[in-house]
Structures are given as structure tokens and as C-alpha cells.
Enzyme design. Structure first.
Site, PDB file in Angstrom:
ATOM      1  NE  ARG A  77      -4.457   5.335   9.985  1.00 47.27           N
ATOM      2  CZ  ARG A  77      -4.970   4.171   9.141  1.00 47.27           C
ATOM      3  NH1 ARG A  77      -4.512   3.438   8.503  1.00 47.27           N
ATOM      4  NH2 ARG A  77      -5.718   4.857   8.072  1.00 47.27           N
ATOM      5  CD  GLU A 127      -2.732  -1.530   2.906  1.00 47.92           C
ATOM      6  OE1 GLU A 127      -4.051  -2.101   2.283  1.00 47.92           O
ATOM      7  OE2 GLU A 127      -2.709  -0.027   3.585  1.00 47.92           O
ATOM      8  NE  ARG A 177      -4.537   5.405   3.451  1.00 50.73           N
ATOM      9  CZ  ARG A 177      -5.297   4.130   4.420  1.00 50.73           C
ATOM     10  NH1 ARG A 177      -6.117   5.401   5.968  1.00 50.73           N
ATOM     11  NH2 ARG A 177      -5.774   3.266   4.175  1.00 50.73           N
ATOM     12  CG  HIS A 221      -9.898   6.626   6.733  1.00 58.21           C
ATOM     13  ND1 HIS A 221     -10.899   6.306   6.871  1.00 58.21           N
ATOM     14  CD2 HIS A 221      -8.347   5.800   6.748  1.00 58.21           C
ATOM     15  CE1 HIS A 221     -10.436   4.395   6.797  1.00 58.21           C
ATOM     16  NE2 HIS A 221      -9.184   4.667   6.918  1.00 58.21           N
ATOM     17  CG  HIS A 229      -9.523   6.335   2.906  1.00 52.80           C
ATOM     18  ND1 HIS A 229      -9.125   6.487   1.514  1.00 52.80           N
ATOM     19  CD2 HIS A 229      -8.564   5.128   3.236  1.00 52.80           C
ATOM     20  CE1 HIS A 229      -9.151   5.195   1.221  1.00 52.80           C
ATOM     21  NE2 HIS A 229      -8.864   4.142   2.064  1.00 52.80           N
TER      22      HIS A 229
END
Length: 538
Positions: free
Chosen positions: A386, A122, A290, A351, A244
Site C-alpha cells: 500500500r 509522502e 514503506r 500497520h 509501518h
């Protein structure tokens, strides 16, 4: 007369962190787990991607640590990062032992004793290190752990129980500051119960519901953060709220996120005309962290005046898409979108709350007897942003560490007794609940407009002015009327919004998830934003 209950450990929250804590405590202890609604209403159940951990022989602890530090934009606490990553493999092994059905590399192969699970990659990760259960990892973990908890007679699951406030020695006028339990609303009876415990753990999730658009369930109201602050705990880095990048954009889709793993497996972000745009913003393109991807999408939507962008994986074989992303495929089909042929309309949405209640590596807060784990806590792992799939890992590592810490002290702590009942003698039933609904809507709208993906000092000032008015109104309402779940959540959400705004106003730079047009550059020294409550005793 309200009811009184006694527990060895009171766990407020029934997600990954809370269930893991309960299962790592011995069976002779009496443990209660509170859930505001149904047990599956938390964020864990809806997590799609997976759990990051160093599991492959080609991967290293140093690489995972370095990737996390880079994603955190210089603000991660390296000690917390290293602690989490070093305990990642044993946490995953524990989950495997519980029976979590992670996706195997070859489902038909016999287990030869080696590592037989499929790993995906990811955004922000330099290796394939995400262990997953197809694209419904959270549901697989939750169902497995819940079944284990339900099989343990010493663990009591209390649904429809909403924690109102923590009970501490100082609040009762006693010497000391220890947490003794909590006052809890039983939604079925309407009565407020007194729950005393040797140890109390806040595992209530984050506060993404403070924003108008979010991928989170309705329960993500910052309850644990608000209760801890009122009890005298410091909070940290609440200006860092992760959006997100890819939530499904459809009028009937309330909060369905499109997993990060879809981009990890080759999904491309495109404008309505089919043009890719991420390579213009970052050399990592769709695999950028992100915050970078969310800001790029926000920029393109504002630049072109469009409602959404598109995430396209239709160039991959249909059987590959259906086997790797069955949940996304089926959910999108419900809305008439066939992801094997069509691009998915997506927008960013709130998110994850990267900040929270300040804790150490054992989950201990500033108040003896009180712990915070999972998204409620601020461990220092996430820094200013994060990294994908580190959050579930944090839940398991810190919940297990918390359990060990509780056990070391358990024999020395007496069970609290004779706690006073909740005083409802001065309040009446409300006939004006429309005020709650109106304030809820107003709060979430101005937080989205003024404290969202891109900020300015003027927007933050406007937000602060509005939230102070709301807090005054909510506190007056709270003082005069009987509590309800809606009122408790609104009170908590407004307080956490105020803490987020105050944190954002103190950061005069752009770093990670905090991006302000007035201070677009990053300062040379990285510092946490720690807010100290008036009741903090040091």
C-alpha cells in the site's frame, strides 16, 4: 428470549468507511452502525498523515496511478487504481463540504474560491498530494463525520456491540446465499441479539493485531475477514501485511506511530552513532516505499543487534516542527523526547492489511446483500504494498460507491423477517478465561517471529503447525462456552492468521511486503493469491 432488530442497512464498524457509507445513504432509511467498543476505538481516529488525491494543478491522475502501480510491485489491479484515483477529488470535496478542517496553505488568507489547502508529500509519491489536518487527520475526519452521523435521527449508533457471525440464507438451510444480517453480542447485557437487514456492510478494519507489535488499536482483529470467510466469501492477498517503518520505541508507548509525513518533510533515519543508512538501500532514501524502509530498519537492527533506530528532524526550525507535527511533538514530550532537539527512537510495527475480502468497484462481495469496504476489503488498489495515504482515500471512494449501489437495489429487496434467535442452550459460562489470554499471546508471538517482515518456508511451516493446534483448541472452547468479546476476537484472529500463513506459503517469490529468504527474486508474472472457502458457491 433474545431481542430482534430490523434495519435497512447494517454497518459493522464505525470508522471512516462505515461513517461515510451511512452519510451517503438517504435519511428515510433506517441504518445501524455497530462499534465493538467506544466509537473512537478504530484505526481512523489515530491516522496521522492524510488522504492522497489529485488536487494540485501540477499533479495528474496518470501520475498518481503510476506511483500507486509502482509501489504495489506490479500486483495492483489497474482498474481499481484508476477507479479510486479518478474519484479522489470528488471524495475530498465531499469531506470539505462535511466540514473537515484540513490544514490551509495560509491560515490567515480569505478563501478566494481556489484550492487553498496545504499538501504534503509522502514516500512513493512523486507530487505533493496529501491533504491533511496537521498531523491528526484521522481524528479531524472522524470527529467531523461522527457529528454529522449523530445529527441524523435515522442512524443508530450501537456501542459495545460485537458482531459474532453473519446470517445467510444458506446457513439457515434456505435456498439462495443472500446475507440477511448478523448475530451480535451486546456487551452490556451479555445477550446475543439478532439484527436483520436488507444490506450488510463489513467496515471492520484490518487484522494487524495478529502481530505482537502493531500501530493499530486493540480492535484490529480481522473480524470482517473472518466472518466473510465463514459465510462463503473469497479472500485475496493476505500475505501482504504492511509494517509501518517508524513506530515510537518506548516502554510506555503502546502503539504510537510517527507519521510518514515527518520523513516527507525532511526527517532522516539514523543509526545510534548518527550515521544515515537509507541511501545504502534505495536511491529514494527516506522517501522509499514503506516495505523498503521497514526491511532496511529490520536489517540494520539485526546486523547491529540494536533495539531501535532513530528518526531525526531536529535540523528543521523548531516552529516548523511544532506547527506541522503538533501531535507527534506533544506525544514525544510525554516520554521526555523533544523532537525539536532530539532524534526519535523508532521500530517497525504491523500497520495495515493489504489483502482482505474480495470485492468489486461497488464493494460487493461474493454473497448477495453483503458488502466489504475499507481495510476489510481487497479491491486490488494496494497490490503487494500500500502506498502511503491511499487507504483513507479507498475508504471514502468505495463507501460512496457502495451507497450508490445499495440505493439502486433497495426497492427490490424485502426486509428479512422471522430469523431464528441465537442458540445458547448448549453452552455454559467459562471459568477458564486464562486459556483465551494465553492463546492470544502465543498466536501474536509466533506470527511476529515466523510470519513477519522477513520469512522463510521453514518458519511458515512452523507457524502453520502452531495455528492449526490453536484453532482446534479455540473451536472446542467456542463450542462449549458462552461468547465474550475476547473469545470472538481470538476466534477471528486465529482464523485470519491461518489464512495469512496459507497465502504466504503459496507465494514462491519475494514481492512487495512478502519477502522470503527462500525465494528472494520476483517472478516475471504477477498473480493474486485468492483463497476459496469450502462454502464458496461460485
Amino acid at each position: 428470549m433474545s431481542q430482534h432488530f430490523q434495519h435497512d442497512v447494517l454497518i459493522i464498524g464505525s470508522g471512516a468507511a462505515g461513517l461515510t457509507l451511512a452519510l451517503n445513504l438517504p435519511s428515510q432509511l433506517h441504518i445501524a452502525i455497530l462499534s465493538k467498543g467506544e466509537l473512537s476505538n478504530g484505526s481512523t481516529f489515530w491516522a496521522q498523515g492524510g488522504v492522497a488525491a489529485v488536487l494540485d494543478d501540477t499533479d495528474t491522475i496518470e501520475s498518481h496511478v503510476e506511483d500507486t502501480l509502482i509501489a504495489g510491485a506490479g500486483l495492483c489491479r489497474e482498474e481499481a487504481v484508476r477507479f479510486t484515483v479518478e474519484h479522489s477529488r470528488e471524495a475530498i470535496q465531499w469531506l470539505i463540504e462535511q466540514g473537515v478542517p484540513f490544514t490551509r496553505e495560509d491560515p490567515t488568507a480569505r478563501d478566494d474560491g481556489g484550492f487553498a489547502f496545504h499538501l504534503t508529500r509522502e514516500g512513493g509519491h512523486s507530487h505533493r498530494r496529501i491533504i491533511h489536518a496537521a498531523d491528526a487527520t484521522g481524528a479531524a475526519i472522524f470527529k467531523t463525520l461522527l457529528a454529522k452521523v449523530q445529527a441524523r435521527p435515522n442512524i443508530e449508533l450501537l456501542e459495545q456491540h460485537v458482531a459474532i457471525d453473519l446470517i445467510t440464507e444458506s446457513k439457515l438451510g434456505l435456498p439462495g446465499r443472500r446475507c440477511l444480517g448478523a448475530y451480535v453480542l451486546d456487551r452490556q447485557s451479555g445477550e446475543v441479539e439478532t439484527h436483520s437487514a436488507r444490506f450488510t456492510a463489513l467496515a471492520c478494519g484490518g487484522a494487524a493485531k495478529v502481530y505482537l507489535y502493531t500501530s493499530n488499536p486493540d480492535s484490529a482483529c480481522g473480524d470482517g475477514i473472518a466472518m466473510a470467510w465463514r459465510a462463503g466469501c473469497r479472500v485475496g492477498n493476505l500475505e501482504f501485511n504492511q509494517f509501518h517503518p517508524t513506530c515510537l520505541y518506548h516502554p510506555q508507548a503502546k502503539n504510537f506511530l510517527i507519521t510518514e509525513a515527518l520523513r516527507g518533510e525532511g526527517g532522516l533515519l539514523k543509526l545510534p552513532n548518527g550515521e544515515r543508512f537509507m541511501p545504502r538501500f534505495d536511491p529514494r532514501a527516506e522517501l522509499a516505499p514503506r516495505d523498503v524502509v521497514a526491511r532496511a530498519i529490520d536489517h540494520e537492527m539485526k546486523r547491529l543487534g540494536i533495539d531501535c533506530v532513530y528518526l531525526d528532524i531536529s535540523h528543521k526550525p523548531a516552529d516548523f516542527i511544532q506547527s506541522h507535527f503538533p501531535t507527534v511533538h506533544e506525544r514525544c514530550l510525554d516520554f521526555g523526547i523533544d523532537i525539536t532537539r532530539d532524534p526519535i527512537p523508532v521500530v517497525p510495527a504491523a500497520h495495515y492489511t493489504c489483502g482482505g475480502v474480495v470485492v468489486d468497484n461497488h464493494g460487493r462481495t461474493d454473497i448477495p446483500g453483503l458488502y466489504a469496504i475499507g481495510e476489510t476489503s481487497f479491491t486490488g488498489l494496494h497490490g503487494a504494498n500500500r502506498m502511503a495515504s491511499n487507504s483513507l482515500l479507498e475508504c471514502f471512494v468505495y463507501a460512496r460507491s457502495t451507497a450508490f449501489d445499495m440505493l439502486e437495489q433497495m426497492a427490490d429487496i424485502e426486509l428479512p423477517s422471522n430469523l431464528p434467535s441465537w442458540d445458547a442452550s448448549q453452552v455454559t459460562d467459562s471459568d477458564e478465561d486464562v486459556i483465551i489470554a494465553h492463546n492470544w499471546d502465543e498466536l501474536r508471538r509466533f506470527m511476529w517471529d515466523y510470519v513477519g517482515i522477513v520469512r522463510t518456508s521453514k518458519r511458515l511451516q512452523r507457524a502453520q503447525h502452531r495455528v492449526k493446534l490453536l484453532l482446534d483448541e479455540i473451536n472446542e472452547f467456542y463450542s462449549n462456552y458462552k461468547v465474550s468479546r475476547d473469545l470472538i476476537e481470538l476466534r477471528n484472529l486465529a482464523l485470519v492468521a491461518d489464512l495469512m500463513i496459507r497465502s504466504a506459503m503459496q507465494r514462491h517469490e519475494s514481492r512487495g511486503l512478502h519477502y522470503t529468504l527462500d525465494y528472494p527474486d520476483m517472478l516475471p508474472e504477477a498473480r493474486d493469491t485468492i483463497l476459496v472457502p469450502p462454502t464458496y458457491a461460485g
